[in-house]
Design a protein around this motif. Structure first.
Motif, PDB file in Angstrom:
ATOM      1  N   GLY A  36      14.800  -0.915  -0.415  1.00 32.63           N
ATOM      2  CA  GLY A  36      14.262  -2.201   0.015  1.00 32.63           C
ATOM      3  C   GLY A  36      13.036  -2.032   0.888  1.00 32.63           C
ATOM      4  N   GLU A  37      13.011  -0.966   1.692  1.00 35.91           N
ATOM      5  CA  GLU A  37      11.829  -0.700   2.521  1.00 35.91           C
ATOM      6  C   GLU A  37      10.651  -0.255   1.671  1.00 35.91           C
ATOM      7  OE1 GLU A  37      14.537  -1.891   4.956  1.00 35.91           O
ATOM      8  OE2 GLU A  37      15.000  -0.113   3.739  1.00 35.91           O
ATOM      9  N   PHE A  38      10.905   0.404   0.546  1.00 30.82           N
ATOM     10  CA  PHE A  38       9.815   0.727  -0.379  1.00 30.82           C
ATOM     11  C   PHE A  38       9.184  -0.561  -0.920  1.00 30.82           C
ATOM     12  CE2 PHE A  38      11.803   5.076  -1.664  1.00 30.82           C
ATOM     13  CZ  PHE A  38      11.405   5.602  -0.443  1.00 30.82           C
ATOM     14  N   PHE A  39      10.033  -1.524  -1.248  1.00 32.16           N
ATOM     15  CA  PHE A  39       9.545  -2.838  -1.687  1.00 32.16           C
ATOM     16  C   PHE A  39       8.685  -3.471  -0.596  1.00 32.16           C
ATOM     17  CE2 PHE A  39      10.150  -7.469  -1.712  1.00 32.16           C
ATOM     18  CZ  PHE A  39       9.833  -7.804  -3.019  1.00 32.16           C
ATOM     19  N   MET A  40       9.172  -3.428   0.640  1.00 28.67           N
ATOM     20  CA  MET A  40       8.437  -3.996   1.771  1.00 28.67           C
ATOM     21  C   MET A  40       7.106  -3.274   1.986  1.00 28.67           C
ATOM     22  SD  MET A  40       7.932  -3.000   5.239  1.00 28.67           S
ATOM     23  CE  MET A  40       9.418  -2.174   5.813  1.00 28.67           C
ATOM     24  N   LEU A  41       7.101  -1.943   1.886  1.00 26.32           N
ATOM     25  CA  LEU A  41       5.860  -1.186   2.068  1.00 26.32           C
ATOM     26  C   LEU A  41       4.853  -1.489   0.960  1.00 26.32           C
ATOM     27  CD1 LEU A  41       7.177   2.321   3.214  1.00 26.32           C
ATOM     28  CD2 LEU A  41       6.025   0.579   4.602  1.00 26.32           C
ATOM     29  N   GLY A  42       5.355  -1.760  -0.250  1.00 26.91           N
ATOM     30  CA  GLY A  42       4.457  -2.161  -1.322  1.00 26.91           C
ATOM     31  C   GLY A  42       3.762  -3.468  -1.008  1.00 26.91           C
ATOM     32  N   ALA A  43       4.511  -4.418  -0.443  1.00 21.24           N
ATOM     33  CA  ALA A  43       3.917  -5.698  -0.049  1.00 21.24           C
ATOM     34  C   ALA A  43       2.888  -5.500   1.057  1.00 21.24           C
ATOM     35  CB  ALA A  43       5.008  -6.661   0.404  1.00 21.24           C
ATOM     36  N   TYR A  44       3.201  -4.655   2.025  1.00 22.78           N
ATOM     37  CA  TYR A  44       2.254  -4.389   3.106  1.00 22.78           C
ATOM     38  C   TYR A  44       1.016  -3.650   2.601  1.00 22.78           C
ATOM     39  CZ  TYR A  44       4.710  -6.107   7.220  1.00 22.78           C
ATOM     40  OH  TYR A  44       5.271  -6.925   8.181  1.00 22.78           O
ATOM     41  N   THR A  45       1.199  -2.804   1.587  1.00 22.37           N
ATOM     42  CA  THR A  45       0.034  -2.141   0.988  1.00 22.37           C
ATOM     43  C   THR A  45      -0.927  -3.170   0.420  1.00 22.37           C
ATOM     44  OG1 THR A  45       1.342  -0.173   0.427  1.00 22.37           O
ATOM     45  CG2 THR A  45      -0.719  -0.500  -0.772  1.00 22.37           C
ATOM     46  N   ALA A  46      -0.393  -4.179  -0.259  1.00 30.09           N
ATOM     47  CA  ALA A  46      -1.231  -5.242  -0.802  1.00 30.09           C
ATOM     48  C   ALA A  46      -1.947  -5.997   0.317  1.00 30.09           C
ATOM     49  CB  ALA A  46      -0.383  -6.200  -1.638  1.00 30.09           C
ATOM     50  N   VAL A  47      -1.221  -6.272   1.421  1.00 30.50           N
ATOM     51  CA  VAL A  47      -1.822  -6.984   2.551  1.00 30.50           C
ATOM     52  C   VAL A  47      -2.952  -6.175   3.164  1.00 30.50           C
ATOM     53  CG1 VAL A  47      -1.397  -7.813   4.903  1.00 30.50           C
ATOM     54  CG2 VAL A  47       0.244  -8.320   3.086  1.00 30.50           C
ATOM     55  N   ILE A  48      -2.710  -4.894   3.406  1.00 29.28           N
ATOM     56  CA  ILE A  48      -3.702  -4.044   4.072  1.00 29.28           C
ATOM     57  C   ILE A  48      -4.932  -3.848   3.186  1.00 29.28           C
ATOM     58  CG2 ILE A  48      -4.127  -1.708   4.938  1.00 29.28           C
ATOM     59  CD1 ILE A  48      -1.120  -1.690   5.758  1.00 29.28           C
ATOM     60  N   VAL A  49      -4.711  -3.586   1.898  1.00 26.52           N
ATOM     61  CA  VAL A  49      -5.849  -3.414   0.985  1.00 26.52           C
ATOM     62  C   VAL A  49      -6.649  -4.702   0.881  1.00 26.52           C
ATOM     63  CG1 VAL A  49      -6.515  -2.985  -1.418  1.00 26.52           C
ATOM     64  CG2 VAL A  49      -4.775  -1.551  -0.323  1.00 26.52           C
ATOM     65  N   THR A  60      10.853  12.049 -10.539  1.00 22.73           N
ATOM     66  CA  THR A  60      11.755  10.935 -10.831  1.00 22.73           C
ATOM     67  C   THR A  60      11.920  10.032  -9.618  1.00 22.73           C
ATOM     68  OG1 THR A  60      12.963  12.300 -12.435  1.00 22.73           O
ATOM     69  CG2 THR A  60      14.056  10.320 -11.632  1.00 22.73           C
ATOM     70  N   PHE A  61      12.114  10.625  -8.442  1.00 26.73           N
ATOM     71  CA  PHE A  61      12.266   9.834  -7.230  1.00 26.73           C
ATOM     72  C   PHE A  61      10.962   9.100  -6.908  1.00 26.73           C
ATOM     73  CE2 PHE A  61      12.799   8.894  -2.747  1.00 26.73           C
ATOM     74  CZ  PHE A  61      14.138   8.569  -2.663  1.00 26.73           C
ATOM     75  N   ALA A  62       9.830   9.776  -7.107  1.00 28.94           N
ATOM     76  CA  ALA A  62       8.531   9.138  -6.868  1.00 28.94           C
ATOM     77  C   ALA A  62       8.325   7.955  -7.803  1.00 28.94           C
ATOM     78  CB  ALA A  62       7.406  10.158  -7.039  1.00 28.94           C
ATOM     79  N   LEU A  63       8.762   8.087  -9.052  1.00 25.29           N
ATOM     80  CA  LEU A  63       8.646   6.979 -10.005  1.00 25.29           C
ATOM     81  C   LEU A  63       9.456   5.781  -9.539  1.00 25.29           C
ATOM     82  CD1 LEU A  63       7.843   5.760 -12.746  1.00 25.29           C
ATOM     83  CD2 LEU A  63       9.829   6.926 -13.751  1.00 25.29           C
ATOM     84  N   GLY A  64      10.682   6.021  -9.079  1.00 23.90           N
ATOM     85  CA  GLY A  64      11.505   4.927  -8.577  1.00 23.90           C
ATOM     86  C   GLY A  64      10.874   4.236  -7.388  1.00 23.90           C
ATOM     87  N   ALA A  65      10.319   5.020  -6.459  1.00 30.21           N
ATOM     88  CA  ALA A  65       9.656   4.437  -5.285  1.00 30.21           C
ATOM     89  C   ALA A  65       8.415   3.664  -5.692  1.00 30.21           C
ATOM     90  CB  ALA A  65       9.297   5.548  -4.301  1.00 30.21           C
ATOM     91  N   GLY A  66       7.667   4.189  -6.650  1.00 30.48           N
ATOM     92  CA  GLY A  66       6.452   3.506  -7.101  1.00 30.48           C
ATOM     93  C   GLY A  66       6.740   2.163  -7.740  1.00 30.48           C
ATOM     94  N   LEU A  67       7.822   2.074  -8.497  1.00 26.00           N
ATOM     95  CA  LEU A  67       8.198   0.800  -9.112  1.00 26.00           C
ATOM     96  C   LEU A  67       8.563  -0.233  -8.051  1.00 26.00           C
ATOM     97  CD1 LEU A  67      10.306   2.114 -12.125  1.00 26.00           C
ATOM     98  CD2 LEU A  67       8.155   0.841 -12.279  1.00 26.00           C
ATOM     99  N   ALA A  68       9.283   0.205  -7.010  1.00 25.06           N
ATOM    100  CA  ALA A  68       9.614  -0.713  -5.919  1.00 25.06           C
ATOM    101  C   ALA A  68       8.347  -1.177  -5.205  1.00 25.06           C
ATOM    102  CB  ALA A  68      10.560  -0.034  -4.923  1.00 25.06           C
ATOM    103  N   GLY A  69       7.408  -0.254  -5.000  1.00 23.16           N
ATOM    104  CA  GLY A  69       6.150  -0.626  -4.357  1.00 23.16           C
ATOM    105  C   GLY A  69       5.345  -1.609  -5.186  1.00 23.16           C
ATOM    106  N   LEU A  70       5.316  -1.402  -6.499  1.00 26.29           N
ATOM    107  CA  LEU A  70       4.620  -2.333  -7.386  1.00 26.29           C
ATOM    108  C   LEU A  70       5.253  -3.718  -7.303  1.00 26.29           C
ATOM    109  CD1 LEU A  70       2.610  -2.998  -9.637  1.00 26.29           C
ATOM    110  CD2 LEU A  70       4.276  -2.105 -11.288  1.00 26.29           C
ATOM    111  N   ALA A  71       6.577  -3.775  -7.266  1.00 26.71           N
ATOM    112  CA  ALA A  71       7.271  -5.062  -7.173  1.00 26.71           C
ATOM    113  C   ALA A  71       6.922  -5.774  -5.875  1.00 26.71           C
ATOM    114  CB  ALA A  71       8.781  -4.852  -7.259  1.00 26.71           C
ATOM    115  N   GLY A  72       6.916  -5.056  -4.764  1.00 24.91           N
ATOM    116  CA  GLY A  72       6.586  -5.661  -3.479  1.00 24.91           C
ATOM    117  C   GLY A  72       5.170  -6.197  -3.446  1.00 24.91           C
ATOM    118  N   ALA A  73       4.228  -5.412  -3.966  1.00 25.00           N
ATOM    119  CA  ALA A  73       2.836  -5.855  -3.986  1.00 25.00           C
ATOM    120  C   ALA A  73       2.651  -7.073  -4.886  1.00 25.00           C
ATOM    121  CB  ALA A  73       1.939  -4.707  -4.453  1.00 25.00           C
ATOM    122  N   ALA A  74       3.312  -7.055  -6.040  1.00 27.23           N
ATOM    123  CA  ALA A  74       3.183  -8.180  -6.971  1.00 27.23           C
ATOM    124  C   ALA A  74       3.792  -9.448  -6.389  1.00 27.23           C
ATOM    125  CB  ALA A  74       3.846  -7.831  -8.304  1.00 27.23           C
ATOM    126  N   MET A  75       4.815  -9.307  -5.567  1.00 32.61           N
ATOM    127  CA  MET A  75       5.497 -10.458  -4.990  1.00 32.61           C
ATOM    128  C   MET A  75       4.778 -10.986  -3.756  1.00 32.61           C
ATOM    129  SD  MET A  75       8.160 -12.136  -5.969  1.00 32.61           S
ATOM    130  CE  MET A  75       9.322 -13.393  -5.417  1.00 32.61           C
TER     131      MET A  75
END
Length: 282
Positions: free
Chosen positions: A40-53, A189-204
């Motif tokens: 869930g924090e990966f999802f949150m960090l993805g959203a913050y990545t979108a905000v910061i960028v 594999t773990f990086a792929l899972g984290a990346g998908l969560a980050g993409l979801a957070g940024a998209a949301m």
């Protein structure tokens, strides 16, 4: 009738996001056996990545594109620094990922102050669909979930990485003896899972308020989806996302969102009780 169609489309667009998050969780859980409570924090960090960028460039799409790579790198570092030593100790992995998630959440609270942040919607117009006007961006989220599901299925079943990952989960010792770099496969594999969560957070991020605790609810939904659909089943993840996301959207039209979530999760518990391996579990 129009409201029913809109709520159904809302449920499908939510399912698109839930597919992304649950795919990442399903990969780490189904292939690596890691119950990642920091997902869930990966999802949150993805959203913050979108905000910061967006703050730096003024471009929402650039943040959405950057998020999976940023979170993939974070996931890679976490796997090599923490998870790699704990594959044979699942309970310790549970505690470790919980601790990492807590650290990430509190660190973001200290850095960003816990305030609510947002990025603008990059697709503000609507289109005519099934007799109603509907948001283009929400349709984009649905399409993104479908594309991600197809891409992950192709990756796992049509590429060497996917074959190596599936072989490693069956028998790590034999896979290593056959020349498969199990450690590198685990990391990717773990990086792929984290990346998908980050993409979801940024998209949301254009549709929700971005704050440090936003990943908690999405983590619970993702676990329900993976368990409901069946561990290791991509079709099950898609079905679970539609049931959870679509159910919440439709039921919330008649009840409050909180009661809708309770009702849908209760239904999921009943299904799991009847089918312990999930709808499509093997």
């Amino acid at each position: 009738m129009d409201q029913v169609i809109v709520q159904a489309l809302n449920g499908l667009s939510l399912a698109g996001i839930l597919v992304l998050v649950a795919l990442g969780l399903g990969i780490t859980f189904g292939l690596l056996g890691v119950i990642n409570l920091a997902h869930g924090e990966f999802f949150m960090l993805g959203a913050y990545t979108a905000v910061i960028v967006y703050d730096l460039t003024g471009n929402v799409w650039l943040g959405i594109v950057a998020a999976p790579f940023v979170l993939g790198l974070i996931g890679l570092l976490m796997e090599r620094g923490v998870i790699r030593r704990l594959y044979e100790r699942p309970f310790d992995t549970l505690l470790a990922t919980f601790a990492v998630g807590l650290i990430i959440r509190e660190a973001m609270t200290l850095w960003r102050g816990g305030r609510y942040e947002r990025v603008p919607n990059p697709l503000r117009s609507s289109v005519e669909l099934l007799g109603v006007r509907y948001s283009q961006y929400r349709l984009f989220l649905l399409l993104l979930g479908v594309v991600a599901l197809i891409a992950v299925a192709a990756l796992l079943h049509r590429t060497r990485l996917g074959r190596d990952a599936r072989a490693a989960i069956e028998n790590r010792e034999i896979s290593s003896a056959m020349g498969i770099d199990v450690a590198a496969t685990d990391s990717l594999t773990f990086a792929l899972g984290a990346g998908l969560a980050g993409l979801a957070g940024a998209a949301m991020s254009p549709l929700v308020s971005v704050e440090p605790n936003m990943g908690l609810a999405i983590l619970a939904s993702s676990f329900f989806i993976v368990i409901l659909g069946g561990t290791g089943s991509l079709l099950g993840i898609a079905a679970g996302a539609v049931i959870i996301g679509g159910g919440q959207a439709l039921v919330s039209w008649f009840l409050t969102p909180v009661l809708a979530q309770i009702a849908v999760f209760s239904l999921a518990i009943v299904v799991i009780r009847v089918a312990p391996r999930g709808l499509f579990g093997r």
